[in-house]
Write an enzyme that holds these catalytic residues in place. Structure first.
Site, PDB file in Angstrom:
ATOM      1  N   VAL A  10       0.873  -1.177   0.000  1.00  0.00           N
ATOM      2  CA  VAL A  10       0.000   0.000   0.000  1.00  0.00           C
ATOM      3  C   VAL A  10       0.911   1.229   0.000  1.00  0.00           C
ATOM      4  O   VAL A  10       1.888   1.288   0.734  1.00  0.00           O
ATOM      5  CB  VAL A  10      -0.980   0.014   1.196  1.00  0.00           C
ATOM      6  N   SER A  11       0.587   2.166  -0.860  1.00  0.00           N
ATOM      7  CA  SER A  11       1.509   3.283  -1.053  1.00  0.00           C
ATOM      8  C   SER A  11       1.127   4.556  -0.319  1.00  0.00           C
ATOM      9  O   SER A  11       1.960   5.444  -0.176  1.00  0.00           O
ATOM     10  CB  SER A  11       1.678   3.573  -2.549  1.00  0.00           C
TER      11      SER A  11
END
Length: 87
Positions: A10-11
């Site tokens: 997840v960025s």
């Protein structure tokens, strides 16, 4: 003995990995281990340079199954993704 491992990335702070896990489980997978990189860009940071990506390379053994919900979780760079798959 082979294991099934989920890698999720997840960025942004707004994202979480729970939907990647839920969708993979809904597809019929059960996991021995879940490895997640939080807040890491798939564009600018190759998998081998991410904290959990490094760990993933160390833990995978011949016969293990790596599940990635979307291929862009490995990376957003074609060369990086194909290098990871070959490795």
């Amino acid at each position: 003995m082979s294991r099934t491992i989920l890698y999720a990335r997840v960025s942004t702070e707004d994202q979480n990995s729970s939907n990647q896990l839920a969708q993979a489980e809904a597809a019929g997978f059960t996991f021995d281990k879940v490895v997640v990189d939080h807040g890491v860009s798939g564009v600018s940071v190759p998998l081998a340079e991410r904290p959990e990506g490094k760990r993933l390379f160390d833990m995978l053994h011949r016969g293990d199954v790596l599940v990635v919900r979307w291929v862009d979780r490995l990376g957003r760079n074609y060369q990086d993704v194909t290098d990871v798959i070959r490795h």
